[in-house]
Design an enzyme around this catalytic site. Structure first.
Site, mmCIF file in Angstrom:
data_model
loop_
_atom_site.group_PDB
_atom_site.id
_atom_site.type_symbol
_atom_site.label_atom_id
_atom_site.label_comp_id
_atom_site.label_asym_id
_atom_site.label_seq_id
_atom_site.Cartn_x
_atom_site.Cartn_y
_atom_site.Cartn_z
ATOM 1 N N SER A 1 0.793 -1.164 0.194
ATOM 2 C CA SER A 1 0.028 0.163 -0.014
ATOM 3 C C SER A 1 0.998 1.239 -0.150
ATOM 4 C CB SER A 1 -0.898 -0.080 1.212
ATOM 5 O OG SER A 1 -1.760 1.205 1.021
ATOM 6 N N ASP B 1 -5.685 2.264 -3.862
ATOM 7 C CA ASP B 1 -7.125 1.920 -3.508
ATOM 8 C C ASP B 1 -7.534 2.955 -2.731
ATOM 9 O OD1 ASP B 1 -5.304 1.852 -1.458
ATOM 10 O OD2 ASP B 1 -6.372 -0.069 -0.555
ATOM 11 N N ASP C 1 -0.820 1.370 -4.147
ATOM 12 C CA ASP C 1 -1.676 0.476 -4.614
ATOM 13 C C ASP C 1 -2.926 0.921 -5.060
ATOM 14 O OD1 ASP C 1 -2.685 0.567 -2.002
ATOM 15 O OD2 ASP C 1 -3.588 -1.535 -1.941
ATOM 16 N N ASP D 1 -2.211 6.328 -3.274
ATOM 17 C CA ASP D 1 -1.286 5.691 -2.554
ATOM 18 C C ASP D 1 -0.653 4.528 -3.445
ATOM 19 O OD1 ASP D 1 -3.608 3.934 -2.403
ATOM 20 O OD2 ASP D 1 -2.651 3.340 -0.476
HETATM 21 MG MG MG Z 1 -3.609 1.377 -0.128
#
Ligand code: MG
Length: 466
Positions: free
Chosen positions: A97, A244, A242, A240
């Site tokens: 992440s 998400d 990843d 960020d």
């Molecule tokens: Mg993340």
């Protein structure tokens, strides 16, 4: 039993606690937990160690007779959407992440696209601990296939959720800053499909995050704020590692506080939810009161949870809630999928700007203002639990406390509408103290008061613990 999974999967520093051996064993354990012949989706963020860990994880799965389908570098919600798309038994996301580049990790996904539940993780942990992995013969070893349709499948599924024609006609210019993370390609793809003029920053995959740290904080969003101003853009967003999560920059180049963006989105999702849908928004106890205010004004109710998006997602599913989220840029839209979904948040925000005829700063101005103070304090690891027990006993009798919520740390709701949350960190010998009030001075005073209270409890606890 050893606890391998944290709030967001198995995570560690590459070469230290996160090694090819760990990835291999996790693959063996997950494969043993599944059935021979099952198919698992695997994908990664852009970190330098991505292929090393993916290959280890896949080798473990193959040795148990489980097949893997590799979607490459993709946002976590894109991988989750792929898991849901075609009857896969699970997903494995290689990501850490927003953590610094030396970290990486593996997160598991259930067939419905949500993160695996704690029960499911415990089942895998039990197999890891036993070391008893299924090993199939040569003719049953799992296969590996690479696919290239996952990015378009994800982006198209978002485009279908919004009034794309209306967004195309609006003539938006948007700055995106994925920070060299997994969102580099999909962010541009989405905006192009929505007819948006794109100003891209840090849009080349960079496993070392050389342009900026991966966490989308106001400090790390500076380049995006500047670019929104210099290009006269209507909106900016920062993701960020990843992808998400998404945080927003308004048309004046101002950072939109995460709680405020959450409140804007929550109000809209309640507004557009079917009449028979439960009017519920799920969010962790650390989220600001502006979300509760707008949800209640819209005839809805906030259901508070412990911190962590997988918990928010599970609660949303249990209650049939149309929306949930966290103040760190995590938005969960049940109409698309019940997981943190940064690009869905971007599309929904653009759609709302068109439908309302309002700019981002005008939408922000409609949300009640509160002031949040964040503080932290050292609390020795060996007394962290005992101090929390003492604080739970003490809190209800403190002056001004109207109610106490102790599902995650201790949150005191004060009679004047302000609140303070004291939470032990899961990874460091500290407590985090958050206080929110109508003025910065009141918030600071509340945080200081509870900090002193906890310091007193630490002093009283240490001799007993010794
Ligand atoms: Mg993340």
């Amino acid at each position: 039993m050893a606890k391998w999974f944290g709030t967001n999967g198995v995570r560690g520093i590459v070469g230290d606690t996160m090694t090819p051996e760990v990835a291999l064993r996790l693959g063996q354990a997950v494969g043993t937990w599944l059935q021979p012949g099952d198919r698992v989706v695997v994908g990664t963020d852009a970190r330098a160690s991505r292929d090393m860990l993916k290959n280890g994880f896949c080798a473990g799965l193959h040795s148990t007779g489980v097949h893997t389908v590799d979607v490459g570098i993709l946002p976590s919600p894109g991988i989750q959407a792929y898991v849901r798309s075609d009857g896969f038994a699970a997903g494995g996301i290689i990501t850490a992440s927003h953590n610094p580049p030396e970290y990486n990790g593996i997160k598991l996904v259930a067939p419905d696209g949500t993160e695996t539940s704690r029960d499911q993780e415990e089942a895998v942990e039990a197999i890891l601990d036993s070391g008893e992995f299924r090993a199939v013969g040569w003719s049953e070893v799992g296969s590996h296939a690479e696919v290239d349709d996952a990015a378009s499948l994800y982006v198209d599924s978002i485009v279908r959720q919004v009034d794309a024609d209306a967004i195309r006609k609006a003539g938006f210019t948007v700055v995106l800053d994925p920070g060299g993370g997994a969102g580099c390609l999909t962010g541009q793809l989405l905006l192009e499909k929505l007819g948006v003029e794109v100003v891209g920053l840090s849009c080349d995959f960079d496993g070392a995050f050389r342009d900026r740290p991966s966490e989308p904080t106001p400090e790390n969003a500076q380049a995006c704020m500047d670019a929104v101003r210099s290009h006269g853009a209507h909106l900016g967003f920062v993701q960020d590692g990843d992808a998400d999560r998404a945080v927003f920059i308004d048309e004046n180049g101002h950072f939109v506080e995460g709680d405020v963006a959450l409140a804007i989105a929550a109000r809209e999702e309640l507004h557009r939810a079917p009449p028979d849908a439960p009017r519920i928004v799920c969010t962790p106890v650390a989220t600001g009161s502006c979300v509760r205010d707008v949800v209640e004004a819209a005839g809805g109710k906030v259901v508070w949870t412990v911190v962590g998006s997988p918990v928010v997602a599970r609660r949303m599913i249990e209650l049939g809630a149309p929306f949930g989220g966290e103040g760190n840029g995590g938005f969960l839209y049940a109409r698309h999928q019940v997981c943190r979904d940064g690009l869905m948040a971007v599309a929904a925000m653009l759609e709302l700007m068109v439908a309302s005829g309002k700019s981002m700063s005008q939408l922000v101005a409609e949300i009640p203002r509160y002031h949040l103070v964040k503080d932290k304090m050292a609390v020795p690891e060996d007394v962290k639990d005992a101090v929390l027990v003492a604080l739970r006993e003490r809190a209800p009798s403190e002056a001004g406390v109207a109610d106490v919520d102790d599902r995650d740390g201790v949150k005191c709701m004060m009679a004047d509408g302000s609140w303070v949350l004291v939470r032990p960190s899961g990874t460091e010998p500290i407590y985090r103290v958050q206080a929110e009030a109508r003025t910065p001075e009141e918030a600071q005073a509340l945080a200081s008061r509870f900090r002193m209270l906890v310091e007193g409890l630490v002093r009283a606890t240490v001799p007993r613990a010794a």
